[in-house]
Design an enzyme around this catalytic site. Structure first.
Site: not given
Ligand code: UDX
Length: 440
Positions: A31, A264, A212, A155-156
Site C-alpha cells: 500500500d 457494493c 451484485n 461480503r463484509e
Molecule cells: C455484497 C455482496 O453480497 C458481495 O457478494 C459483493 O461482493 C459485495 O456486496 P456486502 O455489501 O458486504 O456484500 O453485504 P450483503 O450482506 O450482501 O448486504 C448488502 C446490503 O443488503 C445490506 O445493507 C443488507 O442489510 C441488505 N440486505 C441483504 C437486505 O436488506 N436484505 C437481504 O435479504 C440481504
C-alpha cells in the site's frame, strides 16, 4: 508456491492477500499508505472483519504473509500481482479508476519477467483493456504479461468465510498460461470442488456487476412486496418463505428492511446502469431497484413520524448504525438517512452501534453516542432498530420500556418479538408485518 504481490490493503486486498497466503503462497500486501503498512506490520488490523486478525497472524507467523510500501520492488519479484485498490463512485455514478490506472502505470514500469496481472477490485467492464494498454505503454523492460479479471464476491462481516468457501471462482484471462497460474493459486478450492468459471476478461467483469445488481434488485423487490403486505394485510415473512421454497427463486436475499447499503450494491447497481447507457443499453429494472431503495430509506422515516407524530423536540434512540451487522462500515447505511431526517426535523438523536459508532460520528457529528442500548433508550421518546445486531434481537423490552419516556418502537429489520411488544403495550411498526401487529 507462487510469489504474489497484492496492491491495496482495503477490505478486498487484505482478505484476499491473507486468504491466498493461507493457501500456502508467499504474499506481500502493498500500500502507498505508510501508516497503514506500519500498523499492519505491528499486527494491528485497520478494519473490523471477524476472523481476519487470526488469519493474518497465523500466516505472518508462518512467514507466508508480509507488508510493504515498496510496490515497485515487490512487483518486480512477483509471479502474480493482484490489483485491489479502491474504485470509489465517481460523480456520474461510474467507478473512479484513478488508483487502478496509477497502479497499472507502476506495474508497466516495474515488471521484469512474465507476470500475471490480476484485478480483484470491482472495475467497470472494459477496464481490463485499459489496464493492459497502460501496462504496454509503460513496459520499459519489455516483460511479457497476461491480464486476468478475478472478481471477488466477499461480503463484509463474512469476508474470511466467503474467501475460503466461495460459491464459485470467476477467472477471465487473456491466455492459457494465466488460467494455469490462477488455477494453481486456488488449488485448495479446486480440491474442495468449488466451481471455476474460466472465461474472457469482459465476461468476468460483467459477471460481477450482473450478480451484485441482481441481488440489489431482489432486495428492492422484496421491500416493495413488504410495502404491499402492509397495505393489504399480508405477512411478508410468510410470503418470502413460500417464494423462497421455489428453487428458481431461493430463500436468500429476500429479507425486507430499510433498504440496502454498503460499499457494493448502491455503487455497482448505479455503475451498471451508467455503463449500459454509455453503450446505448437501458437497464430499467436496475434503475428502478435503485429508486426503490431510496424510497425505502425515506419510508422508514415516514413510518417513524406516523408513530411519534412531530419529531421536533423529541429524543429518538437509534440502535444500529452500520449498513448490516458484523461490520463497522457505515457507507450508504440506511441509518444515515434516518439520522439526517431526524436531525433536520429537530429531534435529538441518541445512537448506539456495537462497532460502527465512531465511523458514524465522523460522518454526522451531531449524534450523541452511547456505549450500550440500555443507556441509549433511557429517557428516549422512541427507539428505532436500524441494524439487526444479535444483541438487539435479545434485548429486554420490558427494561427498555421502563427506561423510556414513551413506549414507541420502529423495527426496520423485523427482529423484535411482536407478541412481546404488544404485551408490553408498545406502539410499534416494522416492515411488511403490520397484519401481525394488528392480530396478535
Ligand atoms: C455484497 C455482496 O453480497 C458481495 O457478494 C459483493 O461482493 C459485495 O456486496 P456486502 O455489501 O458486504 O456484500 O453485504 P450483503 O450482506 O450482501 O448486504 C448488502 C446490503 O443488503 C445490506 O445493507 C443488507 O442489510 C441488505 N440486505 C441483504 C437486505 O436488506 N436484505 C437481504 O435479504 C440481504
Amino acid at each position: 508456491m507462487k510469489r504474489i504481490a497484492v496492491i491495496g490493503t482495503g477490505y478486498v486486498g487484505l482478505v484476499s492477500g491473507a486468504g491466498i497466503s493461507d493457501f500456502g503462497h508467499r504474499v506481500i500486501c502493498c500500500d502507498i499508505d505508510k501508516t497503514k503498512i506500519e500498523k499492519l506490520t505491528r499486527g494491528q488490523i485497520p478494519i473490523y472483519e471477524p476472523g481476519l486478525d487470526a488469519l493474518i497472524a497465523r500466516n505472518v507467523i508462518a512467514g507466508r504473509l508480509s507488508f510493504s510500501t515498496a510496490i515497485e520492488k515487490e512487483v518486480a519479484q512477483a509471479d502474480v500481482v493482484y490489483i485491489a485498490v479502491g474504485t470509489p463512485q465517481g460523480e456520474n455514478g461510474a467507478a473512479d479508476l484513478t488508483a487502478v490506472k496509477t497502479v497499472a502505470g507502476t506495474l508497466g514500469k516495474s515488471i521484469k519477467d512474465y507476470t500475471v496481472i490480476c484485478t480483484k477490485s470491482t472495475v467497470p467492464i472494459g477496464t481490463g483493456k485499459i489496464v493492459q494498454k497502460i501496462i504496454k505503454e509503460n513496459n520499459t523492460n519489455g516483460a511479457t504479461f497476461d491480464y486476468v479479471s478475478n472478481p471477488e464476491f466477499l461480503r463484509e462481516g463474512a469476508a474470511v468465510k466467503d474467501f475460503m468457501h466461495p460459491d464459485r471462482i470467476v477467472i477471465g484471462a487473456t491466455g492459457q498460461k494465466a488460467f494455469d497460474v490462477m488455477e494453481d493459486i486456488y488449488r485448495p478450492l479446486y480440491i474442495r470442488e468449488t466451481p471455476f468459471i474460466l472465461t474472457s476478461v469482459e465476461s468476468a467483469e460483467t459477471i460481477k456487476y450482473a450478480s451484485n445488481a441482481f441481488l440489489a434488485l431482489k432486495i428492492s423487490y422484496i421491500n416493495e412486496i413488504s410495502n404491499l403486505c402492509d397495505a393489504v394485510g399480508a405477512d411478508v415473512h410468510t410470503v418470502a418463505k413460500a417464494m423462497g421454497i421455489d428453487g428458481r427463486i431461493s430463500p436468500k436475499f429476500l429479507h425486507p428492511g430499510p433498504g440496502f447499503g454498503g460499499s457494493c450494491f448502491p455503487k455497482d447497481a448505479s455503475a451498471l446502469v451508467t455503463m449500459a447507457e454509455d453503450v446505448g443499453v437501458s437497464i430499467n429494472t436496475v434503475r428502478a431497484a435503485i429508486q426503490t431503495n431510496e424510497f425505502q430509506k425515506e419510508l422508514m422515516f415516514s413510518k417513524l413520524k406516523k408513530l411519534v407524530g412531530n419529531v421536533a423536540g423529541k429524543t429518538v434512540a437509534v440502535l444500529g448504525l452500520a449498513f448490516k451487522p458484523e461490520t463497522d462500515d457505515v457507507r450508504e447505511s440506511p441509518a444515515i438517512n434516518m439520522v439526517n431526517n431526524l436531525l433536520a426535523n429537530g429531534a435529538r438523536v441518541k445512537a448506539y452501534d456495537p462497532v460502527a459508532g465512531e465511523n458514524m460520528k465522523v460522518l454526522i457529528p451531531e449524534i450523541d453516542l452511547y456505549v450500550s442500548w440500555e443507556d441509549t433508550v433511557t429517557d428516549a421518546d422512541a427507539f428505532v432498530i436500524m441494524t439487526e445486531w444479535n444483541e438487539f434481537r435479545s434485548m429486554d423490552l420490558e427494561l427498555a420500556k421502563n427506561a423510556m419516556t414513551e413506549a414507541i418502537v420502529l423495527d426496520t429489520r423485523n427482529i423484535l418479538n411482536i407478541s412481546e411488544l404488544k404485551r408490553l403495550g408498545f406502539k410499534f411498526d416494522n416492515v411488511g408485518r403490520k397484519v401481525l401487529s394488528d392480530q396478535l
